[in-house]
Design a protein around this motif. Sequence first.
Motif, PDB file in Angstrom:
ATOM      1  N   ARG A  36      45.233  46.254  53.543  1.00 12.22           N
ATOM      2  CA  ARG A  36      46.416  45.404  53.481  1.00 12.22           C
ATOM      3  C   ARG A  36      46.095  44.035  52.876  1.00 12.22           C
ATOM      4  O   ARG A  36      46.909  43.438  52.186  1.00 12.22           O
ATOM      5  N   GLU A  37      44.896  43.545  53.148  1.00  8.83           N
ATOM      6  CA  GLU A  37      44.505  42.238  52.628  1.00  8.83           C
ATOM      7  C   GLU A  37      44.064  42.279  51.159  1.00  8.83           C
ATOM      8  O   GLU A  37      44.095  41.260  50.480  1.00  8.83           O
ATOM      9  N   TRP A  38      43.649  43.441  50.672  1.00  2.45           N
ATOM     10  CA  TRP A  38      43.108  43.543  49.309  1.00  2.45           C
ATOM     11  C   TRP A  38      44.232  43.451  48.274  1.00  2.45           C
ATOM     12  O   TRP A  38      45.263  44.125  48.375  1.00  2.45           O
ATOM     13  N   GLU A  39      44.046  42.599  47.272  1.00  5.16           N
ATOM     14  CA  GLU A  39      44.991  42.454  46.171  1.00  5.16           C
ATOM     15  C   GLU A  39      44.247  42.698  44.860  1.00  5.16           C
ATOM     16  O   GLU A  39      43.363  41.912  44.498  1.00  5.16           O
ATOM     17  N   PRO A  40      44.560  43.777  44.163  1.00  2.99           N
ATOM     18  CA  PRO A  40      43.854  44.070  42.896  1.00  2.99           C
ATOM     19  C   PRO A  40      44.192  43.046  41.827  1.00  2.99           C
ATOM     20  O   PRO A  40      45.302  42.493  41.798  1.00  2.99           O
ATOM     21  N   GLU A  41      43.225  42.798  40.943  1.00  2.00           N
ATOM     22  CA  GLU A  41      43.475  41.907  39.822  1.00  2.00           C
ATOM     23  C   GLU A  41      44.405  42.598  38.817  1.00  2.00           C
ATOM     24  O   GLU A  41      44.310  43.807  38.599  1.00  2.00           O
TER      25      GLU A  41
END
Length: 475
Positions: free
Chosen positions: A58-63
């Motif tokens: 949930r915290e991970w945001e892909p570039e």
Amino acid sequence: MDSQWNVYESFQAMLQAGPYHLALEGVLVMCIVWLFTAKKKPSKNMRLTPKEEEELLREWEPEPLVPHPPRPDHPALHPRTVYGKPGKYVDIGTGTPLLNLATHSYLALGDRPEVVEGALTCLHQYGVGSCGPRGFYGTTQVHLELEEQLAAFFGTEAAVLYAYGFSTSASAIPAYAKNGDIIFADEMINFALQRGLQASRSKIVYFRHNDLDHLKELLEEQEKADKKDPRRANATRKFLVVEGIYFNTGQLCDLPGLVALRRRYKLRLFLDESVSFGTLGSRCRGVTDHYGVPLKEVDLLMGTLEGAGGCAGGFCVGTDFVVEHQRLSGLGYCFSASLPPMLAAASMKVVDVLEKEGGYLVETLQDRCRQTHKALTAALPPSVELVGDPISPIKHLRLAPPCPEDPDQGEETLRQVVEQAQEEGVALTVASYIRSQERHPPPPSIRLALNLQLTDQDISTLTGAICRAVEKVLG
């Protein structure tokens, strides 16, 4: 008592120690404290619970794949579609053919019957494409004949043919210039030349556009630096890269002045004739022919068949040593599929026409360019300015100062002028640049590409259409 005495002695000894010893002990104490207080990283073999995995996901945001995507209504995403063969007029589906000032077919040779017939004859023999690079079964007899013809046309020892005009200069320059060399280049050279300079990994020194005094200053500074380190100077090669007619400004280079500086400071001169080939000189040989400069003064001459030639591909001409080196070191030659044989055959017919009618074609084209330049200069309102040499087939319409600080805003204004001119029956185009990658991004402009088929009435029509479009948009 003994233990207390030992501690006291140790403390006294520490006070008597030098500052470097105390500093070292202080660093060691800080490291020990950090080792005890620092958080230990989880082991690579440590398994996370399903709940922890969900929290991390949930915290991970892909570039983003594209950091700065264009807006959905960007003009580049909605190109105008051409229906039929572009010539003096072009059909983009509006119902009415438009007077074409956007296509770089300066001599209109693509419409010549002998050129079309040459391409069709070769098509039946070799098919549509070569299906491979030159060194891997991509070389046909037509390619070799065209190279021999180009070498004879320019009066040089040899020529090498590329499949694409952009890859010609982008591949030829790094084939010679390497890391440790110095390249002096005009700040307004086209994007293909800039890519070639970047690929060379050489030191690039830009001089102001067509400013030979500035170039001389830079060369004198380099000469002073070379005297301080002669050993390094002897191992450093120096190059000079310019265009015959600059694609971004439509202005001619001062070739005689450049040749004089080349001799004085011992430079290797690389000349791009992409625009000037077929448009300058009594024999259509470009800016060297126009100024009467012997071709031996140019170490490497590059050009394209996609302008005045009306076909596709690029070429380099020069000595056998210079040309043959590209067959092993020119990446665009070694790894790109070769020019389709039918286009090479069409280019052979183009060269035949230039050899027979070149003087008349250049004279007619330059006459049309002068008339158009004079008419636009006299009729344009003060809000825009015309940039380019009177005899150049490429001219630029720019917003007169004060220009918008945001280039996108300036391009949008010019794009509205293009749309208004389209309603007046004239096809124009806004010059496109990748501003984030241009070394010196040119100001926003409308690029005009003239051809010898323009009549007096056509010149009057395009002048009136452009002026009315400018008045409607800029007032």
